[in-house]
Design an enzyme around this catalytic site. Structure first.
Site, PDB file in Angstrom:
ATOM      1  N   LYS A 106      -0.736   6.907 -23.437  1.00  0.00           N
ATOM      2  CA  LYS A 106      -0.230   7.208 -24.776  1.00  0.00           C
ATOM      3  C   LYS A 106       1.264   6.870 -24.833  1.00  0.00           C
ATOM      4  O   LYS A 106       1.610   5.719 -25.026  1.00  0.00           O
ATOM      5  CB  LYS A 106      -0.464   8.688 -25.121  1.00  0.00           C
ATOM      6  CG  LYS A 106      -1.894   9.012 -25.522  1.00  0.00           C
ATOM      7  CD  LYS A 106      -2.793   9.187 -24.345  1.00  0.00           C
ATOM      8  CE  LYS A 106      -4.133   9.777 -24.690  1.00  0.00           C
ATOM      9  NZ  LYS A 106      -4.992   9.856 -23.508  1.00  0.00           N
ATOM     10  N   ALA A 150       0.891  14.033 -22.795  1.00  0.00           N
ATOM     11  CA  ALA A 150       0.443  12.712 -23.237  1.00  0.00           C
ATOM     12  C   ALA A 150       1.311  12.142 -24.363  1.00  0.00           C
ATOM     13  O   ALA A 150       1.710  10.982 -24.328  1.00  0.00           O
ATOM     14  CB  ALA A 150      -1.020  12.804 -23.682  1.00  0.00           C
ATOM     15  N   ASP A 207       1.007  19.515 -21.044  1.00  0.00           N
ATOM     16  CA  ASP A 207       0.136  18.355 -21.122  1.00  0.00           C
ATOM     17  C   ASP A 207       0.898  17.395 -22.025  1.00  0.00           C
ATOM     18  O   ASP A 207       0.964  17.569 -23.235  1.00  0.00           O
ATOM     19  CB  ASP A 207      -1.226  18.737 -21.713  1.00  0.00           C
ATOM     20  CG  ASP A 207      -2.114  17.512 -21.952  1.00  0.00           C
ATOM     21  OD1 ASP A 207      -1.608  16.374 -21.835  1.00  0.00           O
ATOM     22  OD2 ASP A 207      -3.301  17.687 -22.266  1.00  0.00           O
ATOM     23  N   TYR A 233       0.836  -1.210   0.000  1.00  0.00           N
ATOM     24  CA  TYR A 233       0.000   0.000   0.000  1.00  0.00           C
ATOM     25  C   TYR A 233       0.869   1.257   0.000  1.00  0.00           C
ATOM     26  O   TYR A 233       0.626   2.200  -0.739  1.00  0.00           O
ATOM     27  CB  TYR A 233      -0.920  -0.008   1.224  1.00  0.00           C
ATOM     28  CG  TYR A 233      -1.963   1.088   1.176  1.00  0.00           C
ATOM     29  CD1 TYR A 233      -3.230   0.831   0.647  1.00  0.00           C
ATOM     30  CD2 TYR A 233      -1.685   2.373   1.637  1.00  0.00           C
ATOM     31  CE1 TYR A 233      -4.193   1.822   0.585  1.00  0.00           C
ATOM     32  CE2 TYR A 233      -2.636   3.369   1.568  1.00  0.00           C
ATOM     33  CZ  TYR A 233      -3.889   3.104   1.055  1.00  0.00           C
ATOM     34  OH  TYR A 233      -4.835   4.081   0.985  1.00  0.00           O
ATOM     35  N   PHE A 266      -7.061  19.907 -24.658  1.00  0.00           N
ATOM     36  CA  PHE A 266      -7.812  18.671 -24.883  1.00  0.00           C
ATOM     37  C   PHE A 266      -9.154  18.752 -24.130  1.00  0.00           C
ATOM     38  O   PHE A 266      -9.274  19.473 -23.142  1.00  0.00           O
ATOM     39  CB  PHE A 266      -6.990  17.463 -24.409  1.00  0.00           C
ATOM     40  CG  PHE A 266      -7.708  16.166 -24.646  1.00  0.00           C
ATOM     41  CD1 PHE A 266      -7.940  15.715 -25.938  1.00  0.00           C
ATOM     42  CD2 PHE A 266      -8.182  15.405 -23.582  1.00  0.00           C
ATOM     43  CE1 PHE A 266      -8.637  14.532 -26.161  1.00  0.00           C
ATOM     44  CE2 PHE A 266      -8.871  14.218 -23.806  1.00  0.00           C
ATOM     45  CZ  PHE A 266      -9.103  13.781 -25.095  1.00  0.00           C
ATOM     46  N   ASP A 267     -10.164  17.988 -24.594  1.00  0.00           N
ATOM     47  CA  ASP A 267     -11.532  18.066 -24.028  1.00  0.00           C
ATOM     48  C   ASP A 267     -11.576  17.957 -22.506  1.00  0.00           C
ATOM     49  O   ASP A 267     -12.281  18.715 -21.845  1.00  0.00           O
ATOM     50  CB  ASP A 267     -12.457  16.931 -24.502  1.00  0.00           C
ATOM     51  CG  ASP A 267     -12.282  16.534 -25.930  1.00  0.00           C
ATOM     52  OD1 ASP A 267     -11.467  17.150 -26.629  1.00  0.00           O
ATOM     53  OD2 ASP A 267     -12.966  15.604 -26.336  1.00  0.00           O
ATOM     54  N   HIS A 284     -21.617  13.170 -27.027  1.00  0.00           N
ATOM     55  CA  HIS A 284     -21.194  12.265 -28.103  1.00  0.00           C
ATOM     56  C   HIS A 284     -21.000  10.820 -27.648  1.00  0.00           C
ATOM     57  O   HIS A 284     -21.163   9.901 -28.425  1.00  0.00           O
ATOM     58  CB  HIS A 284     -19.934  12.795 -28.790  1.00  0.00           C
ATOM     59  CG  HIS A 284     -18.763  12.949 -27.872  1.00  0.00           C
ATOM     60  ND1 HIS A 284     -18.697  13.945 -26.913  1.00  0.00           N
ATOM     61  CD2 HIS A 284     -17.623  12.239 -27.737  1.00  0.00           C
ATOM     62  CE1 HIS A 284     -17.560  13.826 -26.253  1.00  0.00           C
ATOM     63  NE2 HIS A 284     -16.904  12.803 -26.731  1.00  0.00           N
TER      64      HIS A 284
HETATM   65  N1  F0G Z   1      -4.459  15.288 -22.744  1.00  0.00           N
HETATM   66  C1  F0G Z   1      -4.434  14.881 -24.020  1.00  0.00           C
HETATM   67  C2  F0G Z   1      -3.661  15.661 -25.035  1.00  0.00           C
HETATM   68  C3  F0G Z   1      -5.146  13.733 -24.401  1.00  0.00           C
HETATM   69  O1  F0G Z   1      -5.132  13.353 -25.680  1.00  0.00           O
HETATM   70  C4  F0G Z   1      -5.869  13.016 -23.419  1.00  0.00           C
HETATM   71  C5  F0G Z   1      -6.639  11.818 -23.775  1.00  0.00           C
HETATM   72  C6  F0G Z   1      -5.844  13.480 -22.094  1.00  0.00           C
HETATM   73  C7  F0G Z   1      -5.125  14.627 -21.796  1.00  0.00           C
HETATM   74  C8  F0G Z   1      -6.600  12.786 -21.001  1.00  0.00           C
HETATM   75  O2  F0G Z   1      -5.973  11.600 -20.658  1.00  0.00           O
HETATM   76  O3  F0G Z   1      -7.612   9.809 -21.280  1.00  0.00           O
HETATM   77  O4  F0G Z   1      -5.694   9.363 -19.737  1.00  0.00           O
HETATM   78  O5  F0G Z   1      -7.595  10.722 -18.988  1.00  0.00           O
HETATM   79  N2  F0G Z   1      -6.896  11.499 -24.963  1.00  0.00           N
HETATM   80  C9  F0G Z   1      -7.566  10.294 -25.435  1.00  0.00           C
HETATM   81  C10 F0G Z   1      -7.771  10.390 -26.920  1.00  0.00           C
HETATM   82  C11 F0G Z   1      -8.797   9.915 -24.686  1.00  0.00           C
HETATM   83  O6  F0G Z   1      -8.451   9.501 -27.471  1.00  0.00           O
HETATM   84  O7  F0G Z   1      -7.243  11.303 -27.543  1.00  0.00           O
HETATM   85  P1  F0G Z   1      -6.774  10.310 -20.140  1.00  0.00           P
END
Ligand code: F0G
Length: 457
Positions: free
Chosen positions: A257, A216, A214, A72, A124-125, A449
């Site tokens: 990623k 990823a 960010d 843990y 990102f969204d 979506h």
């Molecule tokens: N930032 C970027 C640039 C991303 O592309 C994503 C996720 C995230 C943050 C969030 O990360 O999914 O681990 O919580 N992108 C995926 C996509 C979902 O399909 O582009 P996460």
């Protein structure tokens, strides 16, 4: 004769996939209410919904899983992961989370306040969601060139320095940090140059504002710097990554990623005060500080994946596959966001389906056509994703209607890329005859979506 390029790995384990008939797919997509998210994975032949958590781990990653320490507190797996993160990024304070958006949640909980402005390049969204949920503003400062799909420039993901400077001047004292997304997913997996990262740093220094990456797809971004930016040809990916992070104060990471794991994320920084204020939220939302939403075995796999994912041959195999798909589309004259991105091809649905009214969702229509044609699943980046205007409740129609074909790492072969290209060509050949799309039957007020239900017009 020069030897052709081939992947820097061979395959040790395979997973069978099912090639369905058109009749089966017509039935399944109707049952899924014409929403590609609602399809079962065994109804999909080639799955390009995302490159997130869908890559193939290496033998060394699987071996590392067997050595996971599931304690843990104070697990050796955490220290393996932390040491690798520090080696690659230079950040010593590491807060593990279960995925990227969780890292955003934990860090933003500590730093973002109502009314703040957070400039960046096409957030990102989930990043935007976490900012707006806190009643702050995600201000897009991406270069204008990013929205012209046919323009070919090497660093189409860049921040516009003039827009950033203006934003920081206007919102002085109200900007907790600037966030730069590498690579820029929303603009088509397009990279940000080292020069641009330096400029962002200088502008932020002028206003005393910190910078977050960010990250990823930071390794893919480093690959593009090595192959496109003068002065970096002879540097290793790890050296380039280290320099990229040297212009930032911290990072959020979706390890699904470029760390090539199925689940995982983290926040990392050298600012002790950020770490100290974020740990409370880490413990509250994710778990104790040495696992934060990840099993010990997953942290071990993440450490190994980060090491592999920042090696040139691994990135070259990956990005050349995406570029190969782009070249095949070029042969058929199919328009997409140029140049090919690091993780995906973004097909230009507006140009492919001019006869489908925008009110009937061009990119979604193209996505459904591609599924019906060959069982390939992409994702709509268009009006369905853009949601309704929060005030007027009218549909928002973005400038670009794209179908994203995200390529999972080390998962498919170039034969699969050929199938994708020919399937799109068949649709392109009969594009004039496609004149109608879909209408909404049922939707949620936000993030519609994922669960939306549609019917044929
Ligand atoms: N930032 C970027 C640039 C991303 O592309 C994503 C996720 C995230 C943050 C969030 O990360 O999914 O681990 O919580 N992108 C995926 C996509 C979902 O399909 O582009 P996460």
């Amino acid at each position: 004769m020069e030897l052709p390029f081939a992947e820097s790995y061979r395959i040790k384990m395979v997973e069978h996939i099912h090639r369905s008939t058109r009749e089966e797919r017509e039935q399944w997509i109707k049952e899924a209410k014409y929403n590609l998210f609602k399809l079962a994975s065994n109804q999909v032949y080639i799955d390009l919904l995302t490159d997130s958590g869908t890559g193939a781990m290496s033998d060394k990653q699987w071996a590392a899983m067997m050595l996971g320490d599931e304690s843990y507190a104070g697990a050796s797996s955490f220290f393996n992961m932390k040491n690798m993160i520090e080696k690659i990024t230079g950040f010593q304070y590491v807060l593990p989370t279960h995925q990227g958006r969780a890292a955003e949640n934990v860090f933003f909980s500590a730093t973002v306040k109502e009314g703040n402005v957070i400039p960046g390049n096409s957030h990102f969204d989930t990043t935007k969601g976490h900012i707006e949920y806190r009643r702050a503003i995600a201000l897009d400062c991406t270069i204008d060139e990013a929205s012209n799909t046919q323009l070919e420039i090497p660093f189409k993901g860049n921040v516009d320095p003039a827009k950033l400077d203006k934003a920081l001047a206007e919102h002085k004292g109200n900007v907790p940090f600037v966030i730069v997304t590498v690579t820029n997913n929303t603009a088509g997996g397009q990279p940000v140059s080292m020069q641009n990262l330096k400029e962002v740093r200088e502008i932020c220094n002028k206003y005393g504002v910190p910078v977050i990456l960010d990250s990823a797809r930071f390794a893919e971004n480093a690959y593009f710097i090595k192959t496109r930016e003068k002065g970096y040809e002879n540097k290793t990916i790890k050296e380039i990554a280290r320099e990229m992070f040297s212009y930032a104060d911290g990072m959020t990471m979706s390890s699904k990623k470029d760390a090539i794991v199925n689940m995982g994320g983290f926040f990392a920084t050298n600012k002790k005060e950020w770490y100290d204020s974020a740990i409370m939220f880490g413990v509250m939302y994710e778990g104790y500080l040495t696992y934060g939403g990840m099993a010990g075995r997953d942290m071990n796999a993440l450490a190994q994946g980060l090491d592999e994912g920042t090696e040139f041959p691994v990135l070259e195999s990956r990005i050349k596959q995406v570029q190969y798909l782009g070249q095949r589309l070029d042969e058929f004259g199919i328009p997409y966001q140029r140049p090919a991105g690091g993780h995906a091809i973004f097909v230009d649905a507006k140009k492919i389906l001019p006869n489908v009214p925008k009110e009937e969702f061009k990119a979604q229509t193209l996505g459904i056509e591609l599924y019906l044609e060959a069982g390939i699943r992409g994702v709509e980046i268009g009006a369905l994703l853009a949601d309704r205007d929060p005030v007027t409740r009218e549909n928002r129609y973005p400038e670009l209607e794209l179908l994203r074909l995200a390529i999972p790492r080390r998962t498919y072969t170039n034969n699969h890329m050929d199938v994708i290209a020919v399937a799109l060509k068949n649709i392109y050949d009969r594009r004039e005859s496609i004149t109608s799309g879909y209408r909404i039957v049922k939707e949620l007020p936000i993030m519609r979506h994922f669960t939306i239900e549609l019917e044929k017009c």
